[in-house]
Design a protein around this motif. Sequence first.
Motif, PDB file in Angstrom:
ATOM      1  N   GLU A  61      27.747  84.780  58.714  1.00 27.63           N
ATOM      2  CA  GLU A  61      27.509  86.379  58.763  1.00 27.63           C
ATOM      3  C   GLU A  61      27.433  87.188  60.071  1.00 27.63           C
ATOM      4  OE1 GLU A  61      26.926  89.843  56.758  1.00 27.63           O
ATOM      5  OE2 GLU A  61      26.958  87.916  55.576  1.00 27.63           O
ATOM      6  N   LYS A  62      26.826  86.263  60.911  1.00 32.31           N
ATOM      7  CA  LYS A  62      26.761  86.837  62.358  1.00 32.31           C
ATOM      8  C   LYS A  62      28.111  87.066  62.828  1.00 32.31           C
ATOM      9  CE  LYS A  62      24.669  85.944  66.965  1.00 32.31           C
ATOM     10  NZ  LYS A  62      23.842  84.918  67.659  1.00 32.31           N
TER      11      LYS A  62
ATOM     12  N   LYS B  54      30.179  89.980  61.517  1.00 30.30           N
ATOM     13  CA  LYS B  54      29.494  91.255  62.007  1.00 30.30           C
ATOM     14  C   LYS B  54      30.080  91.460  63.340  1.00 30.30           C
ATOM     15  CE  LYS B  54      25.326  91.772  58.978  1.00 30.30           C
ATOM     16  NZ  LYS B  54      24.008  91.622  59.273  1.00 30.30           N
ATOM     17  N   GLU B  55      30.185  90.447  64.251  1.00 33.23           N
ATOM     18  CA  GLU B  55      30.645  90.619  65.598  1.00 33.23           C
ATOM     19  C   GLU B  55      31.781  91.188  65.606  1.00 33.23           C
ATOM     20  OE1 GLU B  55      29.357  87.066  67.398  1.00 33.23           O
ATOM     21  OE2 GLU B  55      27.251  87.671  67.679  1.00 33.23           O
TER      22      GLU B  55
ATOM     23  N   ASN C 137      33.926  92.328  63.306  1.00 35.42           N
ATOM     24  CA  ASN C 137      34.185  93.635  62.498  1.00 35.42           C
ATOM     25  C   ASN C 137      33.914  94.685  63.337  1.00 35.42           C
ATOM     26  OD1 ASN C 137      35.134  92.365  60.243  1.00 35.42           O
ATOM     27  ND2 ASN C 137      33.081  92.172  59.174  1.00 35.42           N
ATOM     28  N   ALA C 138      32.798  94.528  64.067  1.00 32.33           N
ATOM     29  CA  ALA C 138      32.282  95.674  64.876  1.00 32.33           C
ATOM     30  C   ALA C 138      33.040  95.961  66.179  1.00 32.33           C
ATOM     31  CB  ALA C 138      30.895  95.318  65.666  1.00 32.33           C
TER      32      ALA C 138
ATOM     33  N   LYS D  71      33.557  99.124  59.301  1.00 30.51           N
ATOM     34  CA  LYS D  71      32.954  98.567  60.621  1.00 30.51           C
ATOM     35  C   LYS D  71      31.375  98.259  60.359  1.00 30.51           C
ATOM     36  CE  LYS D  71      36.009 100.176  64.214  1.00 30.51           C
ATOM     37  NZ  LYS D  71      36.302  98.924  64.856  1.00 30.51           N
ATOM     38  N   LYS D  72      30.929  97.144  60.495  1.00 34.62           N
ATOM     39  CA  LYS D  72      29.699  96.773  60.548  1.00 34.62           C
ATOM     40  C   LYS D  72      28.897  97.429  61.484  1.00 34.62           C
ATOM     41  CE  LYS D  72      30.005  94.425  56.549  1.00 34.62           C
ATOM     42  NZ  LYS D  72      29.327  95.240  55.360  1.00 34.62           N
TER      43      LYS D  72
END
Length: 359
Positions: A288-289, A292-293, A295-296, A306-307
């Motif tokens: 998950e982490k 997110k990184e 996608n951001a 974008k997360k």
Amino acid sequence: MKKKFTHLLFAIILVASVTIGLVGHASEINFSAKAILPENQRSKEISYFDLRVVAGETQKISIELTNDTEKEITVYASANSAITNNNGIVDYSYKDTKKDSSAIFTFSEIASIPKEIILPKKSNKIVECTIDIPKDSFDGYVLGGLYFEQKEAKEAKNEGALAVGNRFSYVVGVLLSETDREVRPELALNDVKVTQLNGKNAVIMNIQNKEAAMIKELQVDAKLYYEDETKPRYENHQESLKMAPNTNFNYKIDLNDQPFVAGNYTVKIKANDGYKDWTWERKLTIREKEAKEYNAIASNLPPDQKKKVPWTIIVIIIVVTLAVILGIIYYFNQKIKKERKRQQKKYQKLKKKLDKPKS
């Protein structure tokens, strides 16, 4: 027939590489490079070096550089090992490349050439390259290239980005062999991981050619499955890829403007070089982490995909950190105050004792 096929194969690989090297306007190229073929050249009908060498001997080869302009020019030269770049193309333009784990030695390790050559106006110059053939004999091929690049002029530097198109290079290929023994490619899958390429989410698979053999027509089919799904979420199929001997490259599956989704995946890969099939299957976990990184910071994702940066968590961490720091400061301040009071009481008692009149 086998010899002609080898020459044709190498010619195709070399032409593709040289085409990439000639960047810019063809009419503005200021110098040229030509191989002077030695006696141990296997074919006089080709323009690159295809040499039958002997173990333990020193091979010297010559290249003629020509400057047809009215200005003196400087040419940088290097003897580069052939690599397979991530587009599936044999490339000779990199000087400092990591040696593949399957290679006993590489072309750049055994070949040397002057690093800088001055070409006076309207002149020719013969440049010599020395190749020290290792004492231990080898089968198959060692592939490299003599890479020549014109030094950028001062006025071009001042033009900034516009000057990039005015830098030109030539490659003269060098193919070394000692025997006629046929060596077949042997492919291996080294690693599978998530990454970003040019700001786009992707899964890459490192494919290695572990033998001293060239691959002319490589087909790769890769599919990415999520959890227990039977239909692949993403896939990539490519044909006519090429690989240099004893090299590796990263084959990719592009996520096509989609974000990473955390979970467990299976990667299934098939490869064929025209003679043999290879199949691999690997498990891949996207956390998950990690999702997110990536996608951001992905450049090609729509805003709603974008997360967002977890500002709440960041603020909580900052607040807790400040609270701990302030708590430590408060603790030591209180301790100092208590020590002062204790010392003050001790001082007052001592003073009373000293001020008490003697009877």
